[in-house]
Design an enzyme around this catalytic site. Structure first.
Site, PDB file in Angstrom:
ATOM      1  N   GLU A 376       0.847  -1.147  -0.040  1.00 19.49           N
ATOM      2  CA  GLU A 376       0.050  -0.081  -0.049  1.00 19.49           C
ATOM      3  C   GLU A 376       0.850   1.320   0.054  1.00 19.49           C
ATOM      4  O   GLU A 376       0.445   2.355  -0.455  1.00 19.49           O
ATOM      5  CB  GLU A 376      -0.970   0.002   1.184  1.00 19.49           C
ATOM      6  CG  GLU A 376      -1.836  -1.233   1.363  1.00 19.49           C
ATOM      7  CD  GLU A 376      -2.901  -1.091  -0.130  1.00 19.49           C
ATOM      8  OE1 GLU A 376      -3.010  -0.158  -0.823  1.00 19.49           O
ATOM      9  OE2 GLU A 376      -3.387  -2.229  -0.312  1.00 19.49           O
ATOM     10  N   HIS A 382       3.055   6.364  -5.502  1.00 16.30           N
ATOM     11  CA  HIS A 382       2.704   6.440  -6.789  1.00 16.30           C
ATOM     12  C   HIS A 382       1.966   7.838  -7.031  1.00 16.30           C
ATOM     13  O   HIS A 382       2.271   8.617  -7.830  1.00 16.30           O
ATOM     14  CB  HIS A 382       1.993   5.274  -7.380  1.00 16.30           C
ATOM     15  CG  HIS A 382       1.749   5.203  -8.777  1.00 16.30           C
ATOM     16  ND1 HIS A 382       1.186   4.056  -9.500  1.00 16.30           N
ATOM     17  CD2 HIS A 382       1.910   6.348  -9.849  1.00 16.30           C
ATOM     18  CE1 HIS A 382       1.108   4.290 -10.745  1.00 16.30           C
ATOM     19  NE2 HIS A 382       1.822   5.537 -11.005  1.00 16.30           N
TER      20      HIS A 382
END
Length: 586
Positions: A376, A382
């Site tokens: 996660e 990202h």
């Protein structure tokens, strides 16, 4: 170890004020209908749209995050419904946009973009719009479809109500008389730790009992999802439901079919693994719920703080920018760590535009949870990279590339464990099992679900009746093909299709776990060959959604239009199985 949602809105009152502002903006945006051929109106419309989208996504995120902390809280659930209603109004208010832009023409619109740098960020979305031209209807038809936007999400909402909000955790009695409460967050730990087959069977059946009990309701809900997809496919002139989901991001159908075909043609390693497990564990029969049992006797537990430290140590040799993003992703206030009553199950990272992402965990001190933290964190990294390097219009990256950052972190963490831990035989076996389980769970299992979705949609498109028996038979056949396991011998397992929320919430999503896994494994191999190649990986993360996803991955060095990346996963699995057999025989 809790979310600080005041960083989004200081109070519910602030959220409600923002809600009212969004309502006003939606009314304002209606005034631009029929005026976009004028440059000044076009410019002002997109300025307003940018402000509107940022506000809407943030409102939606906050409503869902507060609801996910306690699904039993009807006030929070109502707030999610309010935002869904507002999104429906927004969809109706902007239904004119695409048909109007198409009528103006690509040359004129691109001329507008050339005229003012503020509009540059919308160039790629305009390119996508005109590529999708054949599937965009006239203004009246688009407005009509927009009226049904809330209804189109009812399958997902009904599933959430039945599978989560109305779910009651069951207390079971084990063979020694101990009573335990089984939840969605803890049952895997019990299946891994319980030694007696009859106890694992009790736990497993407690989990799947509700799916068996409500099998007909789940089937009708899923049929609602299928019929929605077919209605959308037919209305927008797609050849299939699959094409309707892949076309927008310019993903060739061959990518999907290559993935399914490679997995189906290379199931021998999976069957080999379960044979190894059956023999090593001394089982008469290897059931699907036995897959959580460790092959090594070590039962290492890791606190959440230890999990973070392990992850940070695994990436410490990469460039500082990458490391700092990882630490920011897991900073205090942005991670809700432990399971609580009513909390959404599973794990995710959720971001809105120009905001720091939030991570939901149900951490249980297992090695699997350690890897979930890294996974996660990859998603949040990202989002952070994208937000810093992309304008609002191209910040959102596609689902297709979303799992690359997360699984890259997992590959890296696994290697760190193997190389840096003073591994005993048991530790080595445990780590090899972790890696093999990741490949089978992420590549093979998700591809099995992808094959299920494809078959279910194809049957529905042919007008075949969709019943719990029909859906279960697809799963029975696929489990036999992929694993050589007859799930009819496990009470409730044939209804596993009702257990997977992605099938109801985001159709044709799960295949991207497998494609992303293949891409991230290839990228990781490139980084291992030369650490400087981390720049290729970071470059992909920074690109957000500024290109079609297959192109983004190709620029980073991986061509997913071929079978090569998928076969690389198969080959890696065989290598790990060889190592596992050696370790077991030491």
């Amino acid at each position: 170890m809790k979310w600080d949602l005041s960083r989004l809105y200081p109070s519910i009152k602030d959220w409600e004020e923002s809600y009212k502002e969004l309502e006003n903006m939606i009314e304002e945006v209606k005034n631009y209908e029929g005026t976009l051929k004028d440059f000044d109106n076009f410019l002002h419309y997109y300025k307003l749209q940018k402000k509107l989208v940022v506000s809407a996504v943030k409102l939606y995120q906050y409503a869902n995050l507060t609801s996910d902390l306690n699904k039993k809280d009807t006030v929070n659930a109502a707030r999610v419904q309010k935002v869904a209603y507002l999104f429906s109004k927004l969809s109706q208010a902007t239904a004119f946009e695409s048909p109007e832009l198409l009528s103006i023409g690509k040359d004129v619109i691109e001329g507008f973009i050339d005229k003012d740098p503020i509009l540059e960020e919308y160039r790629f979305s305009i390119e996508k719009l005109f590529r999708n031209q054949e599937h965009i209807l006239d203004q009246k038809s688009e407005a009509l479809l927009a009226n049904f936007s809330q209804l189109m999400s009812k399958g997902r909402e009904l599933y959430g109500s039945l599978a989560v909000a109305d779910k009651e955790d069951k207390t079971v009695t084990l063979s020694d008389g101990e009573k335990i409460k089984i939840t969605s967050g803890n049952y895997r730990s019990y299946l891994a730790d319980l030694e007696k087959p009859e106890d694992r069977k009790i736990v497993f059946e407690a989990v799947f009992e509700q799916y068996k009990l409500h099998k007909n309701t789940y089937a009708q809900i899923y049929n609602t999802v299928l019929q929605r997809d077919i209605a959308s496919m037919q209305s927008r002139n797609y050849a299939s439901s699959l094409e309707s989901y892949l076309f927008g991001n310019n993903i060739p159908l061959d990518v999907y079919h290559n993935l399914v075909n490679v997995a189906k043609e290379n199931t021998d390693p999976v069957k080999r693994y379960y044979k190894i497990r059956k023999e090593a564990l001394g089982l008469k029969q290897h059931h699907t719920y036995d897959r959580f049992m460790p092959l090594a006797t070590a039962n290492s537990k890791f606190t959440y703080e230890e999990a973070k430290e392990l992850f940070f140590n695994s990436i410490k040799d990469y460039d500082d920018e990458f490391v700092q993003k990882a630490k920011s992703a897991l900073s205090d206030g942005y991670v809700d760590v432990y399971e609580t009553d009513g909390k959404q199950t599973g794990a995710y990272s959720w971001s809105s535009l120009n905001e720091h992402p939030y991570i939901l965990l149900n951490y249980d001190d297992t090695l699997n949870s350690v890897f979930t933290v890294a996974h996660e964190a990859g998603h949040s990294m990202h989002s952070l990279f994208s937000a810093e390097n992309q304008p609002v219009a191209t910040q959102n990256y596609t689902i297709f590339v979303a799992e690359i950052a997360s699984t890259f972190n997992e590959h890296n963490l696994l290697d760190y464990f193997i190389k840096n831990a003073k591994a005993t035989k048991e530790d080595k076996i445990q780590l090899l099992q972790q890696s093999i389980d990741d490949i089978i769970g992420t590549f093979y299992r998700q591809t099995l679900f992808a094959a299920y979705e494809l078959k279910a949609h194809e049957l529905a498109e042919k007008g075949e009746p969709i019943t719990c028996e029909t859906l279960s038979q697809i799963m029975v056949d696929l489990y036999k093909e992929f694993y050589d396991i007859d799930i009819t011998k496990e009470d409730g397992k044939e209804y596993v299709w009702s257990y997977i929320p992605h099938l109801f919430n985001t159709p044709f999503y799960v295949y991207q776990y497998a494609t992303s896994f293949a891409a991230s494994l290839k990228l990781y191999e490139l980084v291992k060959e030369d650490p400087k190649n981390i720049e290729k990986h970071v470059g992909l993360l920074k690109s957000g959604g500024n290109d079609y996803p297959v192109n983004q991955v190709k620029k980073a060095g991986v061509d997913l239009t071929t079978k090569e990346p998928f076969m690389a996963v198969v080959n890696r699995l065989n290598e790990l199985l060889d190592e596992l057999e050696l370790a077991l025989n030491e």
